[in-house]
Write a protein that holds these residues in place. Structure first.
Motif, mmCIF file in Angstrom:
data_model
loop_
_atom_site.group_PDB
_atom_site.id
_atom_site.type_symbol
_atom_site.label_atom_id
_atom_site.label_comp_id
_atom_site.label_asym_id
_atom_site.label_seq_id
_atom_site.Cartn_x
_atom_site.Cartn_y
_atom_site.Cartn_z
ATOM 1 N N MET A 71 0.841 -1.175 0.000
ATOM 2 C CA MET A 71 0.000 0.000 0.000
ATOM 3 C C MET A 71 0.891 1.245 0.000
ATOM 4 O O MET A 71 1.923 1.279 0.640
ATOM 5 C CB MET A 71 -0.890 -0.018 1.242
ATOM 6 N N VAL A 72 0.488 2.254 -0.701
ATOM 7 C CA VAL A 72 1.283 3.470 -0.851
ATOM 8 C C VAL A 72 0.597 4.639 -0.149
ATOM 9 O O VAL A 72 -0.583 4.595 0.166
ATOM 10 C CB VAL A 72 1.509 3.814 -2.338
ATOM 11 N N VAL A 73 1.348 5.687 0.047
ATOM 12 C CA VAL A 73 0.798 6.923 0.594
ATOM 13 C C VAL A 73 -0.023 7.583 -0.509
ATOM 14 O O VAL A 73 0.438 7.742 -1.635
ATOM 15 C CB VAL A 73 1.936 7.854 1.059
ATOM 16 N N THR A 74 -1.247 7.952 -0.195
ATOM 17 C CA THR A 74 -2.149 8.510 -1.210
ATOM 18 C C THR A 74 -1.885 9.995 -1.436
ATOM 19 O O THR A 74 -1.249 10.672 -0.625
ATOM 20 C CB THR A 74 -3.618 8.337 -0.781
ATOM 21 N N ASP A 75 -2.409 10.493 -2.540
ATOM 22 C CA ASP A 75 -2.320 11.921 -2.842
ATOM 23 C C ASP A 75 -2.962 12.744 -1.730
ATOM 24 O O ASP A 75 -2.460 13.802 -1.358
ATOM 25 C CB ASP A 75 -3.005 12.239 -4.169
ATOM 26 N N THR A 76 -4.070 12.251 -1.203
ATOM 27 C CA THR A 76 -4.771 12.949 -0.122
ATOM 28 C C THR A 76 -3.893 13.055 1.116
ATOM 29 O O THR A 76 -3.864 14.089 1.779
ATOM 30 C CB THR A 76 -6.089 12.225 0.219
ATOM 31 N N ASP A 77 -3.156 11.969 1.437
ATOM 32 C CA ASP A 77 -2.232 12.001 2.574
ATOM 33 C C ASP A 77 -1.146 13.048 2.356
ATOM 34 O O ASP A 77 -0.796 13.804 3.264
ATOM 35 C CB ASP A 77 -1.557 10.640 2.778
ATOM 36 N N LEU A 78 -0.603 13.091 1.151
ATOM 37 C CA LEU A 78 0.458 14.053 0.840
ATOM 38 C C LEU A 78 -0.046 15.491 0.911
ATOM 39 O O LEU A 78 0.616 16.361 1.479
ATOM 40 C CB LEU A 78 1.034 13.778 -0.547
ATOM 41 N N ILE A 79 -1.204 15.728 0.349
ATOM 42 C CA ILE A 79 -1.776 17.079 0.347
ATOM 43 C C ILE A 79 -2.097 17.531 1.771
ATOM 44 O O ILE A 79 -1.894 18.687 2.131
ATOM 45 C CB ILE A 79 -3.035 17.140 -0.545
ATOM 46 N N GLY A 80 -2.563 16.611 2.596
ATOM 47 C CA GLY A 80 -2.956 16.946 3.966
ATOM 48 C C GLY A 80 -1.811 17.024 4.957
ATOM 49 O O GLY A 80 -1.991 17.509 6.078
ATOM 50 N N PHE A 81 -0.617 16.577 4.578
ATOM 51 C CA PHE A 81 0.500 16.542 5.520
ATOM 52 C C PHE A 81 0.806 17.885 6.189
ATOM 53 O O PHE A 81 0.960 17.934 7.414
ATOM 54 C CB PHE A 81 1.761 15.979 4.860
ATOM 55 N N SER A 97 1.078 6.169 8.157
ATOM 56 C CA SER A 97 2.040 6.761 7.227
ATOM 57 C C SER A 97 3.157 7.404 8.024
ATOM 58 O O SER A 97 2.986 7.747 9.191
ATOM 59 C CB SER A 97 1.376 7.844 6.372
ATOM 60 N N LYS A 98 4.305 7.553 7.363
ATOM 61 C CA LYS A 98 5.375 8.322 7.985
ATOM 62 C C LYS A 98 5.974 9.242 6.933
ATOM 63 O O LYS A 98 6.126 8.875 5.775
ATOM 64 C CB LYS A 98 6.438 7.429 8.626
ATOM 65 N N PHE A 99 6.244 10.461 7.371
ATOM 66 C CA PHE A 99 6.818 11.494 6.529
ATOM 67 C C PHE A 99 8.189 11.815 7.108
ATOM 68 O O PHE A 99 8.289 12.228 8.258
ATOM 69 C CB PHE A 99 5.926 12.735 6.511
ATOM 70 N N ILE A 100 9.227 11.602 6.331
ATOM 71 C CA ILE A 100 10.598 11.741 6.800
ATOM 72 C C ILE A 100 11.169 13.042 6.245
ATOM 73 O O ILE A 100 11.253 13.226 5.033
ATOM 74 C CB ILE A 100 11.441 10.532 6.358
ATOM 75 N N VAL A 101 11.546 13.934 7.143
ATOM 76 C CA VAL A 101 12.098 15.234 6.770
ATOM 77 C C VAL A 101 13.611 15.156 6.929
ATOM 78 O O VAL A 101 14.121 14.958 8.023
ATOM 79 C CB VAL A 101 11.520 16.364 7.646
ATOM 80 N N HIS A 102 14.317 15.310 5.813
ATOM 81 C CA HIS A 102 15.787 15.308 5.793
ATOM 82 C C HIS A 102 16.223 16.778 5.795
ATOM 83 O O HIS A 102 16.236 17.416 4.741
ATOM 84 C CB HIS A 102 16.313 14.615 4.534
#
Length: 76
Positions: free
Chosen positions: A1-11, A34-39
């Motif tokens: 399963m992948v991160v959806t466009d909605t998840d990305l837009i809402g981050f 989901s996890k969002f990794i900030v480098h």
């Protein structure tokens, strides 16, 4: 399963309700699914000469929620 466009837009807005961890290099926002990794200060070459420091963000699904109990993760 992948991160959806909605998840990305809402981050940007949803990150305030997410748990935040630091692994010594990156900041990780997670909601358990989901996890969002900030480098931070990622070196990016532009036109082969100019280097810019940017915050590079990647996103993926959490495979094992127990991952964040590992010693390398510090909850902020």
């Amino acid at each position: 399963m992948v991160v959806t466009d909605t998840d990305l837009i809402g981050f940007p807005q949803n990150r305030f309700q997410m748990d935040l961890y630091y692994d010594g290099e990156c900041f990780i926002y997670t909601d358990g699914l989901s996890k969002f990794i900030v480098h931070p200060n990622y070196m990016m070459k532009i036109c082969r000469d100019v280097a810019a420091r940017v915050n590079f963000i990647t996103a993926t699904r959490v495979k094992d929620p127990a991952e964040f109990t590992l010693p390398k993760y510090r909850k902020i």
